[in-house]
Design a protein around this motif. Structure first.
Motif, PDB file in Angstrom:
ATOM      1  N   VAL A   9      39.021 -34.227  -7.411  1.00 36.66           N
ATOM      2  CA  VAL A   9      40.270 -33.771  -8.037  1.00 36.66           C
ATOM      3  C   VAL A   9      41.314 -33.512  -6.954  1.00 36.66           C
ATOM      4  CG1 VAL A   9      41.361 -32.017  -9.466  1.00 36.66           C
ATOM      5  CG2 VAL A   9      38.991 -32.701  -9.926  1.00 36.66           C
ATOM      6  N   LEU A  10      42.437 -34.211  -7.035  1.00 36.41           N
ATOM      7  CA  LEU A  10      43.527 -33.982  -6.089  1.00 36.41           C
ATOM      8  C   LEU A  10      44.622 -33.093  -6.665  1.00 36.41           C
ATOM      9  CD1 LEU A  10      44.031 -37.445  -4.350  1.00 36.41           C
ATOM     10  CD2 LEU A  10      42.375 -35.634  -3.864  1.00 36.41           C
ATOM     11  N   HIS A  11      44.848 -33.216  -7.985  1.00 38.91           N
ATOM     12  CA  HIS A  11      45.977 -32.479  -8.564  1.00 38.91           C
ATOM     13  C   HIS A  11      45.827 -32.439 -10.082  1.00 38.91           C
ATOM     14  CE1 HIS A  11      49.996 -30.856  -8.750  1.00 38.91           C
ATOM     15  NE2 HIS A  11      50.428 -31.837  -9.512  1.00 38.91           N
ATOM     16  N   THR A  23      45.114 -36.025 -11.475  1.00 36.77           N
ATOM     17  CA  THR A  23      45.034 -37.092 -10.475  1.00 36.77           C
ATOM     18  C   THR A  23      43.701 -36.974  -9.741  1.00 36.77           C
ATOM     19  OG1 THR A  23      47.433 -37.058 -10.163  1.00 36.77           O
ATOM     20  CG2 THR A  23      46.119 -38.129  -8.461  1.00 36.77           C
ATOM     21  N   LEU A  24      42.919 -38.042  -9.813  1.00 39.67           N
ATOM     22  CA  LEU A  24      41.608 -38.074  -9.187  1.00 39.67           C
ATOM     23  C   LEU A  24      41.532 -39.220  -8.188  1.00 39.67           C
ATOM     24  CD1 LEU A  24      39.235 -37.712 -12.303  1.00 39.67           C
ATOM     25  CD2 LEU A  24      40.300 -35.886 -10.967  1.00 39.67           C
ATOM     26  N   PHE A  25      40.805 -38.980  -7.117  1.00 33.95           N
ATOM     27  CA  PHE A  25      40.449 -40.064  -6.198  1.00 33.95           C
ATOM     28  C   PHE A  25      39.023 -40.454  -6.520  1.00 33.95           C
ATOM     29  CE2 PHE A  25      39.143 -41.412  -1.727  1.00 33.95           C
ATOM     30  CZ  PHE A  25      39.691 -42.673  -1.864  1.00 33.95           C
ATOM     31  N   THR A  26      38.855 -41.616  -7.132  1.00 38.25           N
ATOM     32  CA  THR A  26      37.535 -42.050  -7.579  1.00 38.25           C
ATOM     33  C   THR A  26      36.878 -42.938  -6.518  1.00 38.25           C
ATOM     34  OG1 THR A  26      38.223 -44.101  -8.678  1.00 38.25           O
ATOM     35  CG2 THR A  26      38.431 -42.051  -9.940  1.00 38.25           C
ATOM     36  N   LYS A  27      35.564 -42.902  -6.499  1.00 36.35           N
ATOM     37  CA  LYS A  27      34.844 -43.703  -5.509  1.00 36.35           C
ATOM     38  C   LYS A  27      34.911 -45.188  -5.826  1.00 36.35           C
ATOM     39  CE  LYS A  27      30.463 -43.734  -2.981  1.00 36.35           C
ATOM     40  NZ  LYS A  27      29.149 -43.054  -2.805  1.00 36.35           N
ATOM     41  N   THR A  28      34.953 -45.549  -7.105  1.00 36.53           N
ATOM     42  CA  THR A  28      34.899 -46.967  -7.495  1.00 36.53           C
ATOM     43  C   THR A  28      36.266 -47.593  -7.749  1.00 36.53           C
ATOM     44  OG1 THR A  28      34.649 -46.439  -9.840  1.00 36.53           O
ATOM     45  CG2 THR A  28      32.637 -46.647  -8.544  1.00 36.53           C
ATOM     46  N   SER A  29      37.282 -46.762  -8.058  1.00 39.88           N
ATOM     47  CA  SER A  29      38.567 -47.330  -8.490  1.00 39.88           C
ATOM     48  C   SER A  29      39.768 -46.750  -7.760  1.00 39.88           C
ATOM     49  CB  SER A  29      38.745 -47.115  -9.999  1.00 39.88           C
ATOM     50  OG  SER A  29      37.663 -47.654 -10.714  1.00 39.88           O
ATOM     51  N   GLY A  30      39.536 -46.034  -6.668  1.00 34.73           N
ATOM     52  CA  GLY A  30      40.647 -45.480  -5.914  1.00 34.73           C
ATOM     53  C   GLY A  30      41.363 -44.362  -6.655  1.00 34.73           C
ATOM     54  N   ARG A  32      43.555 -42.567  -9.346  1.00 36.50           N
ATOM     55  CA  ARG A  32      43.874 -42.767 -10.754  1.00 36.50           C
ATOM     56  C   ARG A  32      44.417 -41.473 -11.355  1.00 36.50           C
ATOM     57  NH1 ARG A  32      42.747 -48.059 -12.980  1.00 36.50           N
ATOM     58  NH2 ARG A  32      41.925 -49.152 -11.166  1.00 36.50           N
ATOM     59  N   SER A  33      45.289 -41.619 -12.350  1.00 40.96           N
ATOM     60  CA  SER A  33      45.812 -40.468 -13.079  1.00 40.96           C
ATOM     61  C   SER A  33      45.399 -40.570 -14.540  1.00 40.96           C
ATOM     62  CB  SER A  33      47.336 -40.408 -12.968  1.00 40.96           C
ATOM     63  OG  SER A  33      47.730 -40.103 -11.640  1.00 40.96           O
ATOM     64  N   TYR A  34      45.055 -39.421 -15.106  1.00 46.09           N
ATOM     65  CA  TYR A  34      44.510 -39.371 -16.464  1.00 46.09           C
ATOM     66  C   TYR A  34      45.269 -38.351 -17.301  1.00 46.09           C
ATOM     67  CZ  TYR A  34      40.566 -41.584 -14.091  1.00 46.09           C
ATOM     68  OH  TYR A  34      39.775 -42.425 -13.345  1.00 46.09           O
ATOM     69  N   LEU A  35      45.503 -38.681 -18.559  1.00 45.70           N
ATOM     70  CA  LEU A  35      46.077 -37.737 -19.514  1.00 45.70           C
ATOM     71  C   LEU A  35      44.946 -37.199 -20.375  1.00 45.70           C
ATOM     72  CD1 LEU A  35      48.460 -36.339 -20.915  1.00 45.70           C
ATOM     73  CD2 LEU A  35      48.686 -38.381 -22.368  1.00 45.70           C
ATOM     74  N   GLN A  36      44.737 -35.889 -20.267  1.00 48.18           N
ATOM     75  CA  GLN A  36      43.684 -35.240 -21.051  1.00 48.18           C
ATOM     76  C   GLN A  36      44.333 -34.367 -22.122  1.00 48.18           C
ATOM     77  OE1 GLN A  36      41.435 -37.510 -19.596  1.00 48.18           O
ATOM     78  NE2 GLN A  36      40.180 -35.941 -20.604  1.00 48.18           N
ATOM     79  N   LYS A  37      44.353 -34.871 -23.332  1.00 45.89           N
ATOM     80  CA  LYS A  37      45.050 -34.199 -24.426  1.00 45.89           C
ATOM     81  C   LYS A  37      44.234 -33.020 -24.964  1.00 45.89           C
ATOM     82  CE  LYS A  37      47.805 -38.146 -25.963  1.00 45.89           C
ATOM     83  NZ  LYS A  37      48.195 -39.007 -27.114  1.00 45.89           N
ATOM     84  N   GLY A  38      44.923 -31.913 -25.151  1.00 42.61           N
ATOM     85  CA  GLY A  38      44.333 -30.738 -25.774  1.00 42.61           C
ATOM     86  C   GLY A  38      43.341 -29.969 -24.925  1.00 42.61           C
ATOM     87  N   VAL A  39      43.189 -30.356 -23.661  1.00 44.51           N
ATOM     88  CA  VAL A  39      42.136 -29.759 -22.849  1.00 44.51           C
ATOM     89  C   VAL A  39      42.395 -28.277 -22.541  1.00 44.51           C
ATOM     90  CG1 VAL A  39      43.149 -30.376 -20.607  1.00 44.51           C
ATOM     91  CG2 VAL A  39      40.669 -30.177 -20.838  1.00 44.51           C
ATOM     92  N   ARG A  48      36.371 -29.402 -20.008  1.00 43.73           N
ATOM     93  CA  ARG A  48      37.081 -28.134 -19.875  1.00 43.73           C
ATOM     94  C   ARG A  48      38.090 -28.222 -18.728  1.00 43.73           C
ATOM     95  NH1 ARG A  48      34.101 -24.050 -22.383  1.00 43.73           N
ATOM     96  NH2 ARG A  48      33.000 -24.974 -24.158  1.00 43.73           N
ATOM     97  N   SER A  49      39.166 -27.468 -18.844  1.00 40.87           N
ATOM     98  CA  SER A  49      40.197 -27.475 -17.807  1.00 40.87           C
ATOM     99  C   SER A  49      39.680 -26.954 -16.474  1.00 40.87           C
ATOM    100  CB  SER A  49      41.399 -26.639 -18.257  1.00 40.87           C
ATOM    101  OG  SER A  49      41.018 -25.304 -18.517  1.00 40.87           O
ATOM    102  N   SER A  50      38.633 -26.122 -16.520  1.00 46.08           N
ATOM    103  CA  SER A  50      38.072 -25.563 -15.280  1.00 46.08           C
ATOM    104  C   SER A  50      37.466 -26.633 -14.377  1.00 46.08           C
ATOM    105  CB  SER A  50      37.010 -24.509 -15.612  1.00 46.08           C
ATOM    106  OG  SER A  50      35.964 -25.075 -16.394  1.00 46.08           O
ATOM    107  N   LEU A  51      37.179 -27.796 -14.926  1.00 46.80           N
ATOM    108  CA  LEU A  51      36.655 -28.896 -14.126  1.00 46.80           C
ATOM    109  C   LEU A  51      37.673 -29.413 -13.120  1.00 46.80           C
ATOM    110  CD1 LEU A  51      34.827 -31.028 -16.848  1.00 46.80           C
ATOM    111  CD2 LEU A  51      33.729 -29.758 -15.004  1.00 46.80           C
ATOM    112  N   PHE A  52      38.946 -29.150 -13.376  1.00 51.28           N
ATOM    113  CA  PHE A  52      39.998 -29.805 -12.605  1.00 51.28           C
ATOM    114  C   PHE A  52      40.644 -28.878 -11.575  1.00 51.28           C
ATOM    115  CE2 PHE A  52      39.875 -31.988 -16.800  1.00 51.28           C
ATOM    116  CZ  PHE A  52      39.264 -33.144 -16.338  1.00 51.28           C
TER     117      PHE A  52
END
Length: 239
Positions: A9-11, A23-30, A32-39, A48-52
């Motif tokens: 997790v970067l941000h 925003t995550l730095f993934t090992k397989t795909s470099g 990436r940014s993700y939209l997590q609705k309702g989290v 859960r939001s605590s994961l980030f």
């Protein structure tokens, strides 16, 4: 397509009332940014939001459209449970600093397994050690190896460090040539391990001067790099 990958997790940015853009730095795909609705309001969901929290090491399963848009995480779990990174005050400051640095340094949506494994190993080292006063300096120096601008060492005996060209030289040739005790002590970090670098004794001024020089070095070699907002907190802790 669905991918499974370790991720750092970067941000995380709040979006609206209940959503997160992560925003995550993934090992397989470099990167990436993700939209997590309702989290942010979900109490029963798998994610859960605590994961980030910054620099959490996760295992994710995600939908990737690969169209340059926000992706979506299907499942996520903690890959490495930290013992101290988010509870120790000093380490927490280092976590925010490192996450700021990585957010400004890692840009490409392409696989970089070596960089991922370096960051992962460095975080695990920080989590398990107590002598950490020089961690941020060592981390930045080693990071330049993976970003492509590690200092050239053939003339390391010379007094000046030319930040623009990443070389040591005998005289000043531009405004980015630096000389002094901080350059001499900076040389001690080159080629050393995290463990050994913690035994390099630095005054608060020299430590601060080395860090300032390194951040200029990053600015010169990474387009769009900005000094991290967490820098003032870090300087205060290590002063």
């Amino acid at each position: 397509m669905i991918i499974k990958s370790p991720a750092i997790v970067l941000h995380a940015l709040r979006y609206g009332e209940a959503d997160l853009i992560v925003t995550l730095f993934t090992k397989t795909s470099g990167l990436r940014s993700y939209l997590q609705k309702g989290v942010l309001k979900s109490k029963k969901g798998k994610i859960r939001s605590s994961l980030f929290q910054p620099l959490m090491l996760l295992e994710i399963e995600a939908y990737h459209k690969n169209k340059g848009t926000l992706e979506r995480i299907k499942e996520a779990r903690v890959l490495t449970h930290y013992a101290t990174l988010h509870t120790d005050v000093v380490k927490s400051a280092l976590v925010f600093f490192v996450s700021d640095i990585l957010k400004n340094s890692v840009k490409e949506e392409e696989t970089n397994t070596d960089l991922f494994e370096y960051i992962e190993t460095a975080l695990q080292w920080l989590d398990s050690h107590t002598m950490i006063g020089n961690f941020h300096i060592t981390f930045l120096i080693k990071l330049t190896q993976y970003l492509g601008f590690y200092p050239e060492l053939s003339q390391v005996a010379f007094d000046y460090f030319n930040m623009e060209d990443g070389v040591f030289q005998s005289r000043k040739t531009n405004i980015y040539c630096s000389k002094g005790e901080h350059v001499s002590r900076f040389k001690e970090f080159l080629g050393t391990t995290f463990e050994a670098s913690m035994n390099i004794g630095l005054s608060k001024k020299v430590r601060s001067d080395i860090l300032a020089m390194l951040l200029v070095y990053f600015e010169l070699h990474l387009h769009g790099f900005r000094k991290p907002k967490s820098l003032s907190v870090l300087n205060e802790i290590f002063s």
